[in-house]
Scaffold this motif. Sequence first.
Motif, PDB file in Angstrom:
ATOM      1  N   THR A  35      38.503  32.183  19.304  1.00  0.00           N
ATOM      2  CA  THR A  35      37.572  33.292  19.052  1.00  0.00           C
ATOM      3  C   THR A  35      37.970  34.009  17.758  1.00  0.00           C
ATOM      4  O   THR A  35      37.283  33.896  16.750  1.00  0.00           O
ATOM      5  CB  THR A  35      37.574  34.281  20.230  1.00  0.00           C
ATOM      6  N   ARG A  58      47.530  51.010  18.150  1.00  0.00           N
ATOM      7  CA  ARG A  58      46.546  51.053  19.242  1.00  0.00           C
ATOM      8  C   ARG A  58      46.864  52.173  20.223  1.00  0.00           C
ATOM      9  O   ARG A  58      48.030  52.437  20.510  1.00  0.00           O
ATOM     10  CB  ARG A  58      46.603  49.706  19.971  1.00  0.00           C
ATOM     11  N   ASN A  62      44.301  52.089  25.844  1.00  0.00           N
ATOM     12  CA  ASN A  62      43.458  50.900  25.737  1.00  0.00           C
ATOM     13  C   ASN A  62      44.230  49.664  26.219  1.00  0.00           C
ATOM     14  O   ASN A  62      45.126  49.180  25.522  1.00  0.00           O
ATOM     15  CB  ASN A  62      43.020  50.730  24.278  1.00  0.00           C
ATOM     16  N   ASN A  65      44.418  42.413  27.203  1.00  0.00           N
ATOM     17  CA  ASN A  65      44.188  41.239  28.062  1.00  0.00           C
ATOM     18  C   ASN A  65      45.342  40.257  27.978  1.00  0.00           C
ATOM     19  O   ASN A  65      46.079  40.236  27.000  1.00  0.00           O
ATOM     20  CB  ASN A  65      42.902  40.536  27.627  1.00  0.00           C
ATOM     21  N   THR A 117      43.536  47.021  37.251  1.00  0.00           N
ATOM     22  CA  THR A 117      42.921  45.727  36.929  1.00  0.00           C
ATOM     23  C   THR A 117      43.569  45.136  35.686  1.00  0.00           C
ATOM     24  O   THR A 117      44.158  45.851  34.879  1.00  0.00           O
ATOM     25  CB  THR A 117      41.415  45.887  36.656  1.00  0.00           C
ATOM     26  N   ARG A 121      42.236  35.665  30.172  1.00  0.00           N
ATOM     27  CA  ARG A 121      41.422  34.681  29.442  1.00  0.00           C
ATOM     28  C   ARG A 121      42.235  33.422  29.237  1.00  0.00           C
ATOM     29  O   ARG A 121      43.403  33.492  28.849  1.00  0.00           O
ATOM     30  CB  ARG A 121      41.017  35.261  28.082  1.00  0.00           C
ATOM     31  N   PRO A 142      45.843  41.204  22.067  1.00  0.00           N
ATOM     32  CA  PRO A 142      44.597  41.764  21.541  1.00  0.00           C
ATOM     33  C   PRO A 142      44.237  41.068  20.232  1.00  0.00           C
ATOM     34  O   PRO A 142      45.008  40.263  19.712  1.00  0.00           O
ATOM     35  CB  PRO A 142      44.951  43.231  21.294  1.00  0.00           C
ATOM     36  N   SER A 143      43.056  41.389  19.708  1.00  0.00           N
ATOM     37  CA  SER A 143      42.667  40.844  18.408  1.00  0.00           C
ATOM     38  C   SER A 143      43.635  41.366  17.339  1.00  0.00           C
ATOM     39  O   SER A 143      44.101  42.504  17.406  1.00  0.00           O
ATOM     40  CB  SER A 143      41.237  41.243  18.086  1.00  0.00           C
ATOM     41  N   SER A 181      35.796  37.069  22.750  1.00  0.00           N
ATOM     42  CA  SER A 181      35.344  36.594  24.058  1.00  0.00           C
ATOM     43  C   SER A 181      34.417  37.632  24.697  1.00  0.00           C
ATOM     44  O   SER A 181      34.488  38.825  24.409  1.00  0.00           O
ATOM     45  CB  SER A 181      36.552  36.362  24.968  1.00  0.00           C
ATOM     46  N   ILE A 183      33.527  39.859  27.774  1.00  0.00           N
ATOM     47  CA  ILE A 183      34.342  40.427  28.862  1.00  0.00           C
ATOM     48  C   ILE A 183      33.449  40.748  30.056  1.00  0.00           C
ATOM     49  O   ILE A 183      32.444  41.449  29.921  1.00  0.00           O
ATOM     50  CB  ILE A 183      35.074  41.704  28.412  1.00  0.00           C
ATOM     51  N   ARG A 195      31.690  43.721  27.363  1.00  0.00           N
ATOM     52  CA  ARG A 195      31.632  43.535  25.906  1.00  0.00           C
ATOM     53  C   ARG A 195      30.909  42.221  25.640  1.00  0.00           C
ATOM     54  O   ARG A 195      31.289  41.196  26.201  1.00  0.00           O
ATOM     55  CB  ARG A 195      33.048  43.473  25.312  1.00  0.00           C
ATOM     56  N   PHE A 221      33.428  50.939  32.697  1.00  0.00           N
ATOM     57  CA  PHE A 221      34.471  49.971  33.046  1.00  0.00           C
ATOM     58  C   PHE A 221      35.297  49.514  31.847  1.00  0.00           C
ATOM     59  O   PHE A 221      36.283  48.824  31.990  1.00  0.00           O
ATOM     60  CB  PHE A 221      33.850  48.729  33.703  1.00  0.00           C
ATOM     61  N   SER A 224      37.879  51.097  26.253  1.00  0.00           N
ATOM     62  CA  SER A 224      37.777  51.350  24.812  1.00  0.00           C
ATOM     63  C   SER A 224      36.362  51.684  24.367  1.00  0.00           C
ATOM     64  O   SER A 224      36.087  51.759  23.180  1.00  0.00           O
ATOM     65  CB  SER A 224      38.259  50.114  24.046  1.00  0.00           C
TER      66      SER A 224
HETATM   67  O1  TXA Z   1      38.501  36.857  22.141  1.00  0.00           O
HETATM   68  C1  TXA Z   1      39.236  37.764  22.527  1.00  0.00           C
HETATM   69  O2  TXA Z   1      39.064  38.349  23.614  1.00  0.00           O
HETATM   70  C2  TXA Z   1      40.382  38.192  21.598  1.00  0.00           C
HETATM   71  C3  TXA Z   1      41.377  37.023  21.459  1.00  0.00           C
HETATM   72  C4  TXA Z   1      42.565  37.374  20.599  1.00  0.00           C
HETATM   73  O3  TXA Z   1      41.773  36.555  22.722  1.00  0.00           O
HETATM   74  N1  TXA Z   1      41.030  39.376  22.103  1.00  0.00           N
HETATM   75  C5  TXA Z   1      40.483  40.609  22.010  1.00  0.00           C
HETATM   76  O4  TXA Z   1      41.296  41.614  22.513  1.00  0.00           O
HETATM   77  O5  TXA Z   1      39.376  40.817  21.560  1.00  0.00           O
HETATM   78  P1  TXA Z   1      41.046  43.184  22.207  1.00  0.00           P
HETATM   79  O6  TXA Z   1      42.232  43.872  22.761  1.00  0.00           O
HETATM   80  O7  TXA Z   1      40.757  43.370  20.782  1.00  0.00           O
HETATM   81  O8  TXA Z   1      39.795  43.541  23.070  1.00  0.00           O
HETATM   82  C6  TXA Z   1      39.921  43.491  24.475  1.00  0.00           C
HETATM   83  C7  TXA Z   1      39.072  44.518  25.150  1.00  0.00           C
HETATM   84  C8  TXA Z   1      39.420  45.956  24.822  1.00  0.00           C
HETATM   85  O9  TXA Z   1      38.205  46.620  24.505  1.00  0.00           O
HETATM   86  C9  TXA Z   1      40.008  46.514  26.113  1.00  0.00           C
HETATM   87  O10 TXA Z   1      39.621  47.852  26.333  1.00  0.00           O
HETATM   88  C10 TXA Z   1      39.377  45.617  27.166  1.00  0.00           C
HETATM   89  O11 TXA Z   1      39.304  44.351  26.541  1.00  0.00           O
HETATM   90  N2  TXA Z   1      40.209  45.502  28.371  1.00  0.00           N
HETATM   91  C11 TXA Z   1      41.479  45.057  28.469  1.00  0.00           C
HETATM   92  N3  TXA Z   1      41.926  45.148  29.728  1.00  0.00           N
HETATM   93  C12 TXA Z   1      40.921  45.675  30.467  1.00  0.00           C
HETATM   94  C13 TXA Z   1      40.764  46.052  31.838  1.00  0.00           C
HETATM   95  N4  TXA Z   1      41.748  45.888  32.701  1.00  0.00           N
HETATM   96  N5  TXA Z   1      39.574  46.574  32.219  1.00  0.00           N
HETATM   97  C14 TXA Z   1      38.570  46.731  31.334  1.00  0.00           C
HETATM   98  N6  TXA Z   1      38.654  46.405  30.038  1.00  0.00           N
HETATM   99  C15 TXA Z   1      39.812  45.886  29.589  1.00  0.00           C
END
Ligand code: TXA
Length: 323
Positions: A35, A58, A62, A65, A117, A121, A142-143, A181, A183, A195, A221, A224
């Motif tokens: 991704t 960060r 927030n 994953n 929670t 992925r 994270p990204s 990805s 979500i 998302r 839910f 961020s």
């Molecule tokens: O494609 C992707 O998902 C990329 C690649 C690197 O794997 N990762 C990514 O991670 O986009 P990040 O951290 O930029 O975005 C993840 C989102 C954040 O908005 C965060 O708030 C949400 O996922 N998130 C993480 N854990 C969560 C949870 N337990 N419940 C709800 N949202 C969650």
Amino acid sequence: MEKYLDMKSKINLSELQKVAGIIKNDGIVLFPTETVYGIGANGLSKKAVEKIYKAKGRSIKNPINLLVSDIKMIESVAKDITELEYKLMDVFFPGPFTIILKKKDIVPNIVTAGGDTVGVRMPSGEIALKLVQESGVPIAAPSANLSGSLSGTNLNDIIGDFENKVDCIIDGGDSKIGLESTIVKVVDGVPHILRPGAITDVQIKDVAGDVVLDYLNKNEFLPSSDMAHYNIKNRCVLVKTDKGQVDKVNAILEQYDNAAVICCNENACKYNSKVILNMGAKDNLEAVSRNIFRLLREADRSNPDVIVIEGIEEKRSRQGYYG
Ligand code: TXA
Ligand code: MG
């Protein structure tokens, strides 16, 4: 070992095993997924995950994953997984899909921002998947962008922000998909999309029979949802695909001496602007998604008075092309 590893054309397994050693020792690594690029560390180690928050700037509110390599690893971090959740994972893993599940105690609170929670992925990108396999632990990732900024889809765009903050950098070339990805959280038996991403709502509805697009509203839910994302320095205007799109773009361009346009291949010759960036053919959604973050960064670097972007027809983009 070298800090920078070039795996653009070929994966080097023995080097990847050394990178896994860094992960196991609480180090932090910049690496490609299918991704976008990720910045990862041992997802079961508080000390390691703290480094990610620091490197990205960060908010600790927030959550992050976890990247996993198989169902067993998912079951080691998540509990009470329902039939529908298994079905979604069966269809969309490995791939650009993240599912929010109930977390087990083994997952440190820092990963989930104190919540009960955890997002998981299973990536299809070979470097990311092998790195998780070799590490033997879920990788919190994270990204790889400074918090609030655009996701990175090639190393060139992000290396300057991270090279002094990480223990290792893997160059895997351009991200294959270039969007994050999708979500999903299943609430009362219905998948909610928190998302949007590479897997579309139409594809999810095909599997689950129903879907709720939470991202269209303020999203209770997604922790961020009230934070800034995809910030760039310069003003940006999106021109929708309604009739007369080219005329509308031109009307905006006439008002500025120094504008940048991000447009489809078919229209690139129709504009008069110093910076014209080509997303790819209108019908080639793979190309458009792969290119968009890189082109936004490129347009922003040219410091224009305005960045004008041609929108893509929503109906078509929701059919999906990946999965
Ligand atoms: O494609 C992707 O998902 C990329 C690649 C690197 O794997 N990762 C990514 O991670 O986009 P990040 O951290 O930029 O975005 C993840 C989102 C954040 O908005 C965060 O708030 C949400 O996922 N998130 C993480 N854990 C969560 C949870 N337990 N419940 C709800 N949202 C969650
Ligand atoms: Mg992000």
